[in-house]
Motif scaffolding. Structure first.
Motif, PDB file in Angstrom:
ATOM      1  N   ALA A   1       0.811  -1.221   0.000  1.00  0.00           N
ATOM      2  CA  ALA A   1       0.000   0.000   0.000  1.00  0.00           C
ATOM      3  C   ALA A   1       0.842   1.268   0.000  1.00  0.00           C
ATOM      4  O   ALA A   1       0.282   2.373  -0.011  1.00  0.00           O
ATOM      5  CB  ALA A   1      -0.930   0.005   1.212  1.00  0.00           C
ATOM      6  N   PHE A   2       2.173   1.144   0.017  1.00  0.00           N
ATOM      7  CA  PHE A   2       3.011   2.352   0.035  1.00  0.00           C
ATOM      8  C   PHE A   2       2.650   3.227  -1.170  1.00  0.00           C
ATOM      9  O   PHE A   2       2.625   2.760  -2.305  1.00  0.00           O
ATOM     10  CB  PHE A   2       4.487   1.985  -0.010  1.00  0.00           C
ATOM     11  CG  PHE A   2       5.398   3.140   0.302  1.00  0.00           C
ATOM     12  CD1 PHE A   2       5.833   3.353   1.598  1.00  0.00           C
ATOM     13  CD2 PHE A   2       5.789   4.023  -0.690  1.00  0.00           C
ATOM     14  CE1 PHE A   2       6.667   4.425   1.907  1.00  0.00           C
ATOM     15  CE2 PHE A   2       6.615   5.103  -0.406  1.00  0.00           C
ATOM     16  CZ  PHE A   2       7.052   5.309   0.907  1.00  0.00           C
TER      17      PHE A   2
ATOM     18  N   LEU B   1       3.492   8.838   7.466  1.00  0.00           N
ATOM     19  CA  LEU B   1       2.453   8.457   8.421  1.00  0.00           C
ATOM     20  C   LEU B   1       1.085   8.847   7.880  1.00  0.00           C
ATOM     21  O   LEU B   1       0.892   9.967   7.399  1.00  0.00           O
ATOM     22  CB  LEU B   1       2.697   9.159   9.765  1.00  0.00           C
ATOM     23  CG  LEU B   1       1.614   8.978  10.835  1.00  0.00           C
ATOM     24  CD1 LEU B   1       1.621   7.538  11.350  1.00  0.00           C
ATOM     25  CD2 LEU B   1       1.820   9.955  11.979  1.00  0.00           C
ATOM     26  N   GLY B   2       0.150   7.904   7.962  1.00  0.00           N
ATOM     27  CA  GLY B   2      -1.229   8.199   7.624  1.00  0.00           C
ATOM     28  C   GLY B   2      -2.122   7.887   8.812  1.00  0.00           C
ATOM     29  O   GLY B   2      -2.009   6.811   9.405  1.00  0.00           O
TER      30      GLY B   2
ATOM     31  N   ALA C   1      -4.597   8.035   2.332  1.00  0.00           N
ATOM     32  CA  ALA C   1      -5.346   7.133   1.455  1.00  0.00           C
ATOM     33  C   ALA C   1      -4.812   5.704   1.558  1.00  0.00           C
ATOM     34  O   ALA C   1      -5.579   4.731   1.567  1.00  0.00           O
ATOM     35  CB  ALA C   1      -5.269   7.632   0.010  1.00  0.00           C
ATOM     36  N   SER C   2      -3.494   5.572   1.649  1.00  0.00           N
ATOM     37  CA  SER C   2      -2.905   4.240   1.795  1.00  0.00           C
ATOM     38  C   SER C   2      -3.263   3.628   3.143  1.00  0.00           C
ATOM     39  O   SER C   2      -3.452   2.417   3.263  1.00  0.00           O
ATOM     40  CB  SER C   2      -1.388   4.329   1.635  1.00  0.00           C
ATOM     41  OG  SER C   2      -1.040   4.716   0.317  1.00  0.00           O
ATOM     42  N   ALA C   3      -3.355   4.471   4.165  1.00  0.00           N
ATOM     43  CA  ALA C   3      -3.736   3.980   5.491  1.00  0.00           C
ATOM     44  C   ALA C   3      -5.149   3.410   5.470  1.00  0.00           C
ATOM     45  O   ALA C   3      -5.446   2.433   6.169  1.00  0.00           O
ATOM     46  CB  ALA C   3      -3.618   5.096   6.523  1.00  0.00           C
ATOM     47  N   MET C   4      -6.040   3.995   4.679  1.00  0.00           N
ATOM     48  CA  MET C   4      -7.396   3.461   4.546  1.00  0.00           C
ATOM     49  C   MET C   4      -7.370   2.047   3.964  1.00  0.00           C
ATOM     50  O   MET C   4      -8.130   1.171   4.392  1.00  0.00           O
ATOM     51  CB  MET C   4      -8.236   4.372   3.646  1.00  0.00           C
ATOM     52  CG  MET C   4      -8.511   5.734   4.213  1.00  0.00           C
ATOM     53  SD  MET C   4      -9.601   6.673   3.103  1.00  0.00           S
ATOM     54  CE  MET C   4      -9.394   8.338   3.757  1.00  0.00           C
TER      55      MET C   4
END
Length: 445
Positions: A347-348, A361-362, A391-394
Motif C-alpha cells: 500500500a506504500f 504516516l497516515g 489514502a494508503s492507510a485506509m
C-alpha cells in the motif's frame, strides 16, 4: 480447567478494595501490618475544610515496623490542613517487618495515600464480589499442578456506572503461575459504587488485592477434563442493536446492569447450555437477557479445535446500558488480525515513491462493524502531506479486524477509532531482490 471446592477451604476469598489507602515500595512490595481505622481518618478531618482532601505521604520503615521521616509527596487541595492531618496519622500505620520475598523492610521507603472525605462524598465500595465458585473457576492450572496457593494485585478504573475496566496486573505471587491473568479474568464480574465528589459521580482508580487459599490443603478438585476459557477471540458477537434490544422489561428505571454466563462450546464455535453465573442487580432480568444473546456468539476456532470443543466452557460477561444511554468507550482494541507487513508494503503510495520519500504516516478515523472490521474510514492527517499516505492507510485499515466483544463485556460496533499507520519503503535494491523475475518469452517456432 475448571475446579470446584473439595473439603475445607480456610480462606478461599480474601479480597479487599483499597480506595483510600494504597501501598508503594521500592524493590519487592512492602505491606502494612496495620492502618488507621475509618473513624480515626474521619476524626482527623481538618477544622474549617469543606471539601474532600487527598494526600500521599512517604516514610521510612523503622524498628518494629513504625514509620519515620514522613513527608508529604502530594496534597490536594493545598493549604487546607490535609497534609498535616495525614502526617498526624502516620503513627497509626505499622509496616510488615519483611517484604513478600522475605527480606527485611527496615530502612526502606514506603508510602500511603489518604482521602479525607467531606460530607456527601464517597469512595468506590463493593456492590458485588466474586463468589468462591467463581474464584475457583479461574484458579490457574499450573498452580493446581504445583499444589500452591497464590495472590495477585490488579489496578482498575471504576467508571461512573460502577463497572471495572482497563485493569492491569500490578503483582502476582508466586510469579509465573497465572494468578495475575486469573485476577483479570474475574474483573468483569465485579461491581462497585462509583466515586462521589461534590455530589457528582466521577471516574476513579482502585487497587484490588486478590488471594486464593486452600489449594495446598486439597481445597480444589478438577471437574473432569473440562477447560474454562475467558475472553476468547470471537468470530462474531452481538451487535449494539442486539444488546439494546435485549434490555429486560423488568429493568425499567435503571441505567445499567450486568451479567455473566458460562456456556459449553459447540464444534462450530457456537455456544450452548448456558447458565447464569452472576447478575447485578438480581431479579431484573439481566441474566436471562445475557442467555438470550448467547446465540449471537461464535468463537474463532483453529483447525482441529472442533475435536475438543465439547471439553471447553466459556465465560461471557455482558454489560447492559439502557437503550440510547451511550457511555461506551473503545480505548484499547484487541486485534485479531493486525496489519501484515506485506499489506503495508504493497500500500506504500506511489506519489511518495516518485517524490523520493521513503517513509510517512497516515492517520485515519474508521467505524467498527459488528464483526470487528473497519469501515467508513476518513483521512485525519498525513505526514508528509499531499503524498497519499492517508489514502494508503485506509487500504491497510481494511485488512485489519479487532475482537468484536470487549474484555469488559460490550460490543465494539458503531464506535469510531483513530488509527495511525506508519509506512516505510524498502530501498530500490531490496525491492529488486524481492520482485520475482518475469517469465522468459516462449521460443518462436
Amino acid at each position: 480447567m475448571s475446579f470446584i471446592r473439595s473439603g475445607s477451604v480456610a480462606a478461599l476469598l480474601a479480597l479487599a478494595v483499597l480506595p483510600s489507602t494504597s501501598v508503594a515500595a521500592e524493590g519487592d512490595r512492602v505491606g502494612f501490618a496495620s492502618r488507621p481505622r475509618q473513624a480515626e481518618i474521619k476524626a482527623a478531618f481538618p477544622a474549617g475544610a469543606t471539601v474532600t482532601g487527598e494526600v500521599e505521604v512517604e516514610c521510612v520503615v523503622a524498628d518494629k515496623g513504625a514509620l519515620a521521616e514522613c513527608k508529604v509527596l502530594s496534597e490536594y487541595p493545598m493549604n487546607r490542613g490535609f497534609g498535616d492531618a495525614a502526617l498526624g496519622l502516620s503513627d497509626r500505620y505499622k509496616a510488615k517487618l519483611k517484604d513478600e520475598a522475605g527480606a527485611s523492610s527496615v530502612g526502606r521507603k514506603i508510602s500511603y495515600s489518604l482521602d479525607f472525605l467531606a460530607p456527601g462524598d464517597a469512595n468506590p465500595d463493593w456492590m458485588r464480589k466474586p463468589t468462591a465458585e467463581e474464584m475457583a473457576g479461574v484458579f490457574p492450572v499450573a498452580a493446581v499442578k504445583a499444589g500452591v496457593d497464590g495472590r495477585a494485585s490488579i489496578r482498575c478504573r471504576v467508571t461512573v456506572e460502577g463497572f471495572l475496566d482497563r485493569c492491569k496486573v500490578l503483582s502476582e505471587t508466586p510469579p509465573g503461575m497465572g494468578f495475575g491473568p486469573a485476577a483479570l479474568a474475574l474483573s468483569p464480574q465485579f461491581r462497585m459504587s462509583p466515586k462521589i465528589r461534590g455530589g457528582q459521580k466521577v471516574e476513579s482508580e482502585i487497587s484490588l488485592p486478590i488471594a486464593w487459599a486452600g489449594i495446598a490443603d486439597g481445597g480444589f478438585a478438577p471437574l473432569g477434563k473440562k477447560r474454562l476459557i475467558i475472553d476468547p477471540p470471537w468470530k462474531s458477537a452481538p451487535s449494539l442493536a442486539q444488546v439494546e434490544a435485549a434490555w429486560p422489561k423488568g429493568a425499567e428505571g435503571l441505567d445499567t446492569g450486568q451479567a455473566a454466563i458460562r456456556c459449553r462450546l459447540k464444534g462450530d464455535g457456537g455456544l450452548q447450555s448456558c447458565d447464569v453465573i452472576s447478575e447485578i442487580p438480581k431479579g431484573k432480568g439481566f441474566g436471562k437477557a445475557a442467555e438470550a444473546l448467547a446465540e449471537h456468539f461464535v468463537v474463532s476456532l483453529a483447525p482441529g479445535d472442533a475435536k475438543v470443543a465439547n471439553l471447553v466452557q466459556v465465560d461471557v460477561p455482558v454489560r447492559f446500558r439502557a437503550p440510547g444511554a451511550g457511555g461506551r468507550q473503545l480505548t484499547k482494541p484487541r486485534w485479531i488480525q493486525m496489519a501484515q507487513a506485506e499489506a503495508v508494503a504493497l500500500a506504500f503510495p506511489q506519489a511518495a515513491r516518485k517524490a523520493g520519500v521513503r517513509n510517512g504516516l497516515g492517520v485515519v478515523s474508521c467505524m467498527v462493524t459488528a464483526e470487528g472490521r473497519l469501515t467508513d474510514c476518513q483521512a485525519v492527517r498525513e505526514d508528509p502531506v499531499g503524498l497519499d499516505f492517508a489514502a494508503s492507510a485506509m487500504i491497510v485499515a481494511g485488512t485489519m479486524r479487532m475482537n468484536p466483544w470487549t474484555t469488559e463485556g460490550e460490543p465494539v460496533d458503531a464506535q469510531r477509532i483513530r488509527l495511525p499507520i506508519r509506512f516505510e519503503d524498502a530501498p530500490e535494491e531490496q525491492q529488486a531482490e524481492e520482485t520475482p523475475a518475469a517469465p522468459a518469452a516462449p521460443a518462436k517456432p
